[in-house]
Write an enzyme that holds these catalytic residues in place. Structure first.
Site, PDB file in Angstrom:
ATOM      1  N   LYS A  43       9.477 -16.683 -10.834  1.00  0.00           N
ATOM      2  CA  LYS A  43       8.747 -15.540 -11.386  1.00  0.00           C
ATOM      3  C   LYS A  43       7.574 -16.043 -12.235  1.00  0.00           C
ATOM      4  O   LYS A  43       7.759 -16.926 -13.089  1.00  0.00           O
ATOM      5  CB  LYS A  43       9.702 -14.711 -12.254  1.00  0.00           C
TER       6      LYS A  43
ATOM      7  N   LYS B 208     -13.502   0.086  15.374  1.00  0.00           N
ATOM      8  CA  LYS B 208     -12.209  -0.618  15.483  1.00  0.00           C
ATOM      9  C   LYS B 208     -11.680  -0.536  16.909  1.00  0.00           C
ATOM     10  O   LYS B 208     -11.080  -1.489  17.417  1.00  0.00           O
ATOM     11  CB  LYS B 208     -11.192   0.000  14.511  1.00  0.00           C
TER      12      LYS B 208
ATOM     13  N   PHE C  81      -4.375   2.959  14.807  1.00  0.00           N
ATOM     14  CA  PHE C  81      -4.672   3.998  13.813  1.00  0.00           C
ATOM     15  C   PHE C  81      -5.805   3.459  12.941  1.00  0.00           C
ATOM     16  O   PHE C  81      -5.920   2.244  12.749  1.00  0.00           O
ATOM     17  CB  PHE C  81      -3.453   4.258  12.919  1.00  0.00           C
TER      18      PHE C  81
ATOM     19  N   ASP D   1      -3.991  -6.428   4.750  1.00  0.00           N
ATOM     20  CA  ASP D   1      -5.030  -7.298   5.314  1.00  0.00           C
ATOM     21  C   ASP D   1      -5.025  -8.674   4.660  1.00  0.00           C
ATOM     22  O   ASP D   1      -5.519  -9.637   5.230  1.00  0.00           O
ATOM     23  CB  ASP D   1      -6.404  -6.659   5.101  1.00  0.00           C
TER      24      ASP D   1
ATOM     25  N   ASN E 281       0.848  -1.207   0.000  1.00  0.00           N
ATOM     26  CA  ASN E 281       0.000   0.000   0.000  1.00  0.00           C
ATOM     27  C   ASN E 281       0.873   1.244   0.000  1.00  0.00           C
ATOM     28  O   ASN E 281       2.104   1.155   0.024  1.00  0.00           O
ATOM     29  CB  ASN E 281      -0.959  -0.030   1.196  1.00  0.00           C
TER      30      ASN E 281
ATOM     31  N   LYS F 229     -11.110  -4.144  18.616  1.00  0.00           N
ATOM     32  CA  LYS F 229      -9.720  -4.572  18.843  1.00  0.00           C
ATOM     33  C   LYS F 229      -9.281  -4.352  20.286  1.00  0.00           C
ATOM     34  O   LYS F 229      -8.094  -4.494  20.593  1.00  0.00           O
ATOM     35  CB  LYS F 229      -8.796  -3.838  17.855  1.00  0.00           C
TER      36      LYS F 229
HETATM   37  N1  CTP Z   1      -3.826  -3.620  11.816  1.00  0.00           N
HETATM   38  C1  CTP Z   1      -3.054  -4.665  12.249  1.00  0.00           C
HETATM   39  N2  CTP Z   1      -2.995  -5.811  11.552  1.00  0.00           N
HETATM   40  C2  CTP Z   1      -3.696  -5.952  10.414  1.00  0.00           C
HETATM   41  C3  CTP Z   1      -4.486  -4.902   9.948  1.00  0.00           C
HETATM   42  C4  CTP Z   1      -4.538  -3.729  10.673  1.00  0.00           C
HETATM   43  O1  CTP Z   1      -2.397  -4.532  13.288  1.00  0.00           O
HETATM   44  N3  CTP Z   1      -3.607  -7.101   9.744  1.00  0.00           N
HETATM   45  C5  CTP Z   1      -3.867  -2.382  12.614  1.00  0.00           C
HETATM   46  C6  CTP Z   1      -3.271  -1.184  11.937  1.00  0.00           C
HETATM   47  O2  CTP Z   1      -1.894  -1.076  12.247  1.00  0.00           O
HETATM   48  C7  CTP Z   1      -4.066  -0.046  12.550  1.00  0.00           C
HETATM   49  C8  CTP Z   1      -5.409  -0.662  12.825  1.00  0.00           C
HETATM   50  O3  CTP Z   1      -5.208  -2.071  12.858  1.00  0.00           O
HETATM   51  O4  CTP Z   1      -3.519   0.388  13.766  1.00  0.00           O
HETATM   52  C9  CTP Z   1      -6.477  -0.326  11.841  1.00  0.00           C
HETATM   53  O5  CTP Z   1      -6.031  -0.593  10.558  1.00  0.00           O
HETATM   54  P1  CTP Z   1      -6.948  -0.295   9.299  1.00  0.00           P
HETATM   55  O6  CTP Z   1      -6.225  -0.729   8.051  1.00  0.00           O
HETATM   56  O7  CTP Z   1      -7.482   1.092   9.365  1.00  0.00           O
HETATM   57  O8  CTP Z   1      -8.166  -1.221   9.594  1.00  0.00           O
HETATM   58  P2  CTP Z   1      -8.475  -2.727   9.403  1.00  0.00           P
HETATM   59  O9  CTP Z   1      -8.608  -3.353  10.755  1.00  0.00           O
HETATM   60  O10 CTP Z   1      -7.486  -3.347   8.491  1.00  0.00           O
HETATM   61  O11 CTP Z   1      -9.920  -2.687   8.768  1.00  0.00           O
HETATM   62  P3  CTP Z   1     -10.382  -2.257   7.305  1.00  0.00           P
HETATM   63  O12 CTP Z   1      -9.224  -2.538   6.407  1.00  0.00           O
HETATM   64  O13 CTP Z   1     -11.553  -3.129   7.058  1.00  0.00           O
HETATM   65  O14 CTP Z   1     -10.723  -0.802   7.382  1.00  0.00           O
END
Ligand code: CTP
Length: 406
Positions: A291, A339, A325, A281, A212, A343
């Site tokens: 490759k 969240k 975050f 995610d 990302n 969490k």
């Molecule tokens: N986070 C994490 N591990 C993951 C995904 C997210 O620790 N596999 C943490 C990120 O570091 C952040 C928080 O969860 O502190 C929220 O991340 P975000 O990407 O906004 O949310 P998601 O939980 O991934 O939900 P979504 O993608 O559905 O918005």
């Protein structure tokens, strides 16, 4: 040593004025801001210009010569000072201060200040031992003034005895000790803070990955701010192009799995964990060893969920303060709130990454800090390092300095 300390030096008239010139030089070399007030008699020995050049500030000697019409100089100087030093202090000056007399710029300012005042006498040995002078010194002791005792040796008047102004080096070291002993411990001293930053990369094959746009700037700023507040700071960093922050231990990782392992290895004794990383995610279900070659017009990549690191930490929480975050593009506060709950977090820093004042790659950010206690604190657009400091300060304020002392 004396960085950002404001020292007001009051110079009264005796031959030791020349040592006061050296004192200003040494104080400024030690990082202090120095302003000087002189009496008429001090100016008979050395001109204000010497003090002006060395202090790089105007020198004050006339109570009625107001250099700046917006302020009253003797009040302004009195308020400005962190410490006032009278050096050299003549018997006459000591007598006036002891009796509350304010008939020149030095004594008027001394009456107006609430800062600590130190007096460094310099005079003939018999004058120093004179009962009136001793009485005045005793009175000032009782009133809370501190004295830098004169040393013994050859006096300018030809006598040998006590009355020499203490050496400038010694005065500077006494002043430094004074400020060092008053230094408050940093608010996160003795605490361990683990911060994650940047994106993760999930390999598809030896030359490709899923990732990302996270730049890592916010997480790096958080790490720098935590270290500056005295924390033992561990930064678990995904691949970014940023310089390592000062005073921070950096653990470089690539994938969500590596990040999970690195964070867990420091979780047990962590006091605060701040998860600013944009963790992928999903990752490719199979990582190809060779490759991949292009074939059909379309291709589908099968992805599987990565472990939600923050959720795992929330489930295993044993008193750590957990800060997440939430990067959102719509309904940022509502998603952030959900969240925070899901969490098991203490705080979540919500940012709408579509906001022109913030988001991935930007040097500034606009966020809202939500707490599990239901508080919402919005922060206007500001540079990420400043924002990081303010966020940590807000969290410490809400926690009354420290999270769940264990
Ligand atoms: N986070 C994490 N591990 C993951 C995904 C997210 O620790 N596999 C943490 C990120 O570091 C952040 C928080 O969860 O502190 C929220 O991340 P975000 O990407 O906004 O949310 P998601 O939980 O991934 O939900 P979504 O993608 O559905 O918005």
């Amino acid at each position: 040593m004396l960085l950002n300390k404001n020292i007001l030096l009051c110079v009264t008239g005796g031959i030791a004025v020349y040592k006061a010139v050296a004192l200003v030089s040494k104080l400024t070399q030690a990082g202090a801001q120095v302003k000087v007030i002189m009496t008429e008699s001090a100016m008979k020995f050395v001109t204000p210009l010497s003090f002006q050049v060395l202090s790089r500030n105007d020198v004050y000697y006339d109570t009625f010569d107001e250099k700046d019409s917006r302020v009253i100089a003797h009040i302004d100087l009195a308020d400005w000072a962190d410490l006032v030093v009278v050096a050299p202090a003549t018997a006459n000056a000591i007598g006036k201060i002891a009796n509350g007399i304010a008939d020149d710029m030095v004594t008027t300012t001394l009456l107006a200040t609430t800062a600590d005042v130190w007096i460094a006498p310099a005079m003939n040995v018999h004058m120093y031992e004179n009962k009136a002078v001793m009485r005045n010194i005793e009175t000032l002791h009782q009133d809370g003034y501190r004295f830098i005792e004169p040393s013994e040796g050859f006096l300018a008047c030809g006598y040998v005895g006590k009355g020499r102004l203490e050496e400038p080096e010694k005065i500077v070291s006494l002043i430094s000790e004074h400020f060092n002993s008053r230094k408050k411990p940093l608010p996160l001293q003795g605490k361990k803070v683990v911060i994650t930053a940047g994106p993760t990369r999930e390999r598809i094959d030896p030359v490709r990955y899923v990732s990302n746009f996270s730049s890592g700037k916010m997480g790096y700023a958080m790490a720098e701010a935590a270290a500056a507040l005295g924390a033992e700071t561990i930064l678990v960093s995904g691949p970014v192009c940023l310089a390592k922050p000062q005073g921070v231990k950096v653990l470089d990782v690539e994938s969500a799995q590596e990040m999970l392992e690195a964070v867990l290895s420091h979780y047990g004794d962590a006091d605060i964990v701040i998860k600013s990383a944009a963790v992928a995610d999903y990752r490719p279900a199979v990582v190809q060893q060779q490759k991949m070659k292009k074939k059909d017009q379309q291709m589908a990549l099968e992805l599987e969920k990565t472990t939600d690191i923050l959720k795992t930490l929330g489930e295993r929480k044993e008193g750590q303060l957990l800060v997440g975050f939430a990067a959102e593009t719509v309904d940022a506060i509502a998603y952030g709130q959900s969240k925070l709950e899901k969490k098991n977090l203490d705080y979540i820093i919500v940012n709408d990454v579509t906001d022109p004042g913030g988001g991935f790659g930007s040097d500034t950010n606009v966020v809202t800090l939500l707490s599990k206690n239901g508080t919402h604190k919005p922060f206007e657009a500001m540079a990420k390092p400043m924002l990081a400091k303010k966020l940590l300060e807000s969290i410490m304020e809400e926690e009354e300095v420290m999270p769940h002392d264990r």
